[in-house]
Design a protein around this motif. Structure first.
Motif, PDB file in Angstrom:
ATOM      1  N   THR B 206      -6.225  31.218   9.074  1.00 54.09           N
ATOM      2  CA  THR B 206      -6.909  31.322  10.364  1.00 54.09           C
ATOM      3  C   THR B 206      -8.141  30.429  10.371  1.00 54.09           C
ATOM      4  OG1 THR B 206      -6.196  33.624  10.508  1.00 54.09           O
ATOM      5  CG2 THR B 206      -7.940  32.926  12.015  1.00 54.09           C
ATOM      6  N   GLU B 232      -5.771  30.898   1.529  1.00 53.52           N
ATOM      7  CA  GLU B 232      -7.150  31.252   1.190  1.00 53.52           C
ATOM      8  C   GLU B 232      -7.985  30.074   0.717  1.00 53.52           C
ATOM      9  OE1 GLU B 232      -7.236  34.669  -1.376  1.00 53.52           O
ATOM     10  OE2 GLU B 232      -5.879  35.763  -0.053  1.00 53.52           O
ATOM     11  N   LEU B 233      -7.548  28.858   1.020  1.00 50.81           N
ATOM     12  CA  LEU B 233      -8.347  27.678   0.683  1.00 50.81           C
ATOM     13  C   LEU B 233      -8.588  26.852   1.938  1.00 50.81           C
ATOM     14  CD1 LEU B 233      -6.801  26.520  -2.716  1.00 50.81           C
ATOM     15  CD2 LEU B 233      -8.942  27.732  -2.325  1.00 50.81           C
ATOM     16  N   PRO B 234      -9.581  25.970   1.901  1.00 52.74           N
ATOM     17  CA  PRO B 234      -9.849  25.149   3.085  1.00 52.74           C
ATOM     18  C   PRO B 234      -8.660  24.259   3.437  1.00 52.74           C
ATOM     19  CG  PRO B 234     -11.714  25.087   1.583  1.00 52.74           C
ATOM     20  CD  PRO B 234     -10.610  25.777   0.856  1.00 52.74           C
ATOM     21  N   LEU B 251     -12.023  22.309   6.354  1.00 53.10           N
ATOM     22  CA  LEU B 251     -12.533  23.464   7.101  1.00 53.10           C
ATOM     23  C   LEU B 251     -12.213  24.749   6.348  1.00 53.10           C
ATOM     24  CD1 LEU B 251     -13.812  24.735   9.625  1.00 53.10           C
ATOM     25  CD2 LEU B 251     -11.561  24.678  10.707  1.00 53.10           C
ATOM     26  N   ALA B 252     -13.236  25.572   6.163  1.00 52.55           N
ATOM     27  CA  ALA B 252     -13.054  26.853   5.483  1.00 52.55           C
ATOM     28  C   ALA B 252     -12.247  27.795   6.369  1.00 52.55           C
ATOM     29  CB  ALA B 252     -14.411  27.471   5.162  1.00 52.55           C
ATOM     30  N   PRO B 253     -11.319  28.550   5.767  1.00 55.37           N
ATOM     31  CA  PRO B 253     -10.556  29.507   6.562  1.00 55.37           C
ATOM     32  C   PRO B 253     -11.386  30.732   6.891  1.00 55.37           C
ATOM     33  CG  PRO B 253      -9.947  29.720   4.274  1.00 55.37           C
ATOM     34  CD  PRO B 253     -10.918  28.571   4.352  1.00 55.37           C
ATOM     35  N   LYS B 254     -10.972  31.432   7.926  1.00 55.57           N
ATOM     36  CA  LYS B 254     -11.563  32.723   8.235  1.00 55.57           C
ATOM     37  C   LYS B 254     -10.796  33.784   7.467  1.00 55.57           C
ATOM     38  CE  LYS B 254     -13.330  31.779  12.841  1.00 55.57           C
ATOM     39  NZ  LYS B 254     -14.526  32.632  12.899  1.00 55.57           N
ATOM     40  N   ILE B 255     -11.541  34.647   6.800  1.00 53.46           N
ATOM     41  CA  ILE B 255     -10.933  35.669   5.960  1.00 53.46           C
ATOM     42  C   ILE B 255     -11.171  37.021   6.605  1.00 53.46           C
ATOM     43  CG2 ILE B 255     -11.003  36.773   3.688  1.00 53.46           C
ATOM     44  CD1 ILE B 255     -12.046  34.032   2.649  1.00 53.46           C
ATOM     45  N   GLU B 256     -10.114  37.822   6.735  1.00 48.70           N
ATOM     46  CA  GLU B 256     -10.256  39.145   7.332  1.00 48.70           C
ATOM     47  C   GLU B 256     -11.164  39.998   6.453  1.00 48.70           C
ATOM     48  OE1 GLU B 256      -6.706  40.053   9.116  1.00 48.70           O
ATOM     49  OE2 GLU B 256      -7.852  41.137  10.632  1.00 48.70           O
ATOM     50  N   GLU B 260     -11.149  41.144   2.387  1.00 56.38           N
ATOM     51  CA  GLU B 260     -12.244  40.793   1.492  1.00 56.38           C
ATOM     52  C   GLU B 260     -12.616  41.977   0.606  1.00 56.38           C
ATOM     53  OE1 GLU B 260     -15.384  38.484  -0.061  1.00 56.38           O
ATOM     54  OE2 GLU B 260     -13.670  37.930   1.186  1.00 56.38           O
TER      55      GLU B 260
END
Lengths: 70, 266
Positions: B206, B232-234, B251-256, B260
């Motif tokens: 995401t 889980e990586l950019p 771009l860094a992903p959005k992590i739920e 986390e």
């Protein structure tokens, strides 16, 4: 004498709409209740996207350090 | 002393248009191997890496490694004054606090000389580690730009999922949801119109669409875009620049957040 305060972070400062004391003076004019006059703080609604976003985004350096194993 | 001469000056104009929205100020690093830039956006979740190899210039002289701090908006203003067919020369003396851009029209009947002040920029230089990607998607850059633009009208984030069926771009917002699936198609007439997917492992990530749209400003640089993904990586969104280099966006992903919390503490 007033011992009740609101403290807000810098980012919340922009969202302050109003901050009111209820009752003033030794006679507590304008308010009926205990000897502590309440203080109310009204903040504007947060932006929707910020409110609803269930995700966090870590900075790139976090991911790059994961990759290089340090 | 630095002196770089680029016959296809429009490439440099396009490069500036593609990165100036993401980054305000940046250091351009010049060495014997090429002209490069690495800079992050203000929130440090996106990074742009640019390389223009020395062989791609008609003339490339760089006596000593040099770093030039520039405001990209101002640089873009200068480059706007170059015609699309102009030859662009970049010059700087050692230790100078200015850089000179020279624009020559193809017939050399008009020569322009612009001098811009340089800045001292303290910037964090991130080492970008090599990574193996679970999935690599190569597709027409105009198609990718269209997808990001269309999804932005529906939601704020995009989920990019790669399976053997293809690559799916999904978003949702107040008015509803949207899904766009691109299947692999290599049987088109022109190779730049193909969508090619290499997948070792299914991926789902995401990202904020606002950044993706920023990246697609680089569409004029290349007919194709390569999107490299690992869980889980950019993400890496790469546009080649003719035969001389690339511009890459990370771009860094959005992590739920609940995901986390369940992760083991290191």
């Amino acid at each position: 004498m007033r011992i009740d305060y609101f403290l807000v972070s810098e980012t919340l400062k922009e969202r302050i709409v109003a901050c009111e004391m209820h009752g003033h003076g030794i006679e507590l004019e304008g308010f009926y209740g205990s000897d502590h006059c309440p203080v109310t703080l009204e903040l504007s609604p947060s932006s929707n996207s910020q409110n609803e976003d269930p995700f966090v985004t870590k900075p790139l350096s976090y991911f790059f350090s994961l990759l290089s194993g340090c | 002393m630095l002196e770089l001469r680029l016959v296809q000056g429009s490439l440099l104009k396009k490069v500036l248009e593609s990165v100036k929205e993401l980054v305000n100020d940046a250091n351009f690093d010049c060495s014997s191997t090429g002209f490069s830039l690495q800079a992050m956006d203000s929130s440090h979740v996106a990074l742009v890496a640019l390389l223009l190899r020395s062989e791609g210039f008609e003339h490339y002289r760089c006596d000593r490694n040099i770093s030039m701090g520039m405001n990209l908006n101002n640089m873009a203003k200068m480059l706007k004054c170059a015609g699309n067919d102009d030859i662009i020369t970049i010059k700087a003396d050692d230790g100078s606090d200015t850089v000179t851009f020279m624009f020559e029209s193809p017939t050399q009947d008009k020569i322009s000389d612009f001098e811009m002040k340089l800045m001292d920029i303290d910037s964090e230089h991130l080492g970008i580690p090599e990574a193996e990607y679970h999935a690599i998607v190569k597709m027409p850059s105009s198609e990718f730009a269209r997808i990001c633009k269309d999804l932005s009208s529906i939601g704020d984030t995009v989920v990019i999922s790669v399976t053997k069926e293809g690559v799916k771009f999904s978003t949702k917002g107040d008015i509803g949801t949207a899904n766009i699936v691109c299947r692999q198609n290599t049987s088109v007439d022109k190779p730049e119109e193909a969508t090619v997917i290499e997948m070792n492992e299914p991926v789902s990530l995401t990202f904020a669409l606002r950044y993706m749209n920023s990246f697609t400003k680089a569409t004029p640089l290349s007919n194709t875009v390569t999107i490299s993904l690992s869980n889980e990586l950019p993400v890496v969104v790469e546009y080649k620049i003719a035969e001389m280099g690339y511009v890459r966006f990370y771009l860094a992903p959005k992590i739920e957040e609940d995901e986390e919390d369940t992760k083991p503490q290191v």
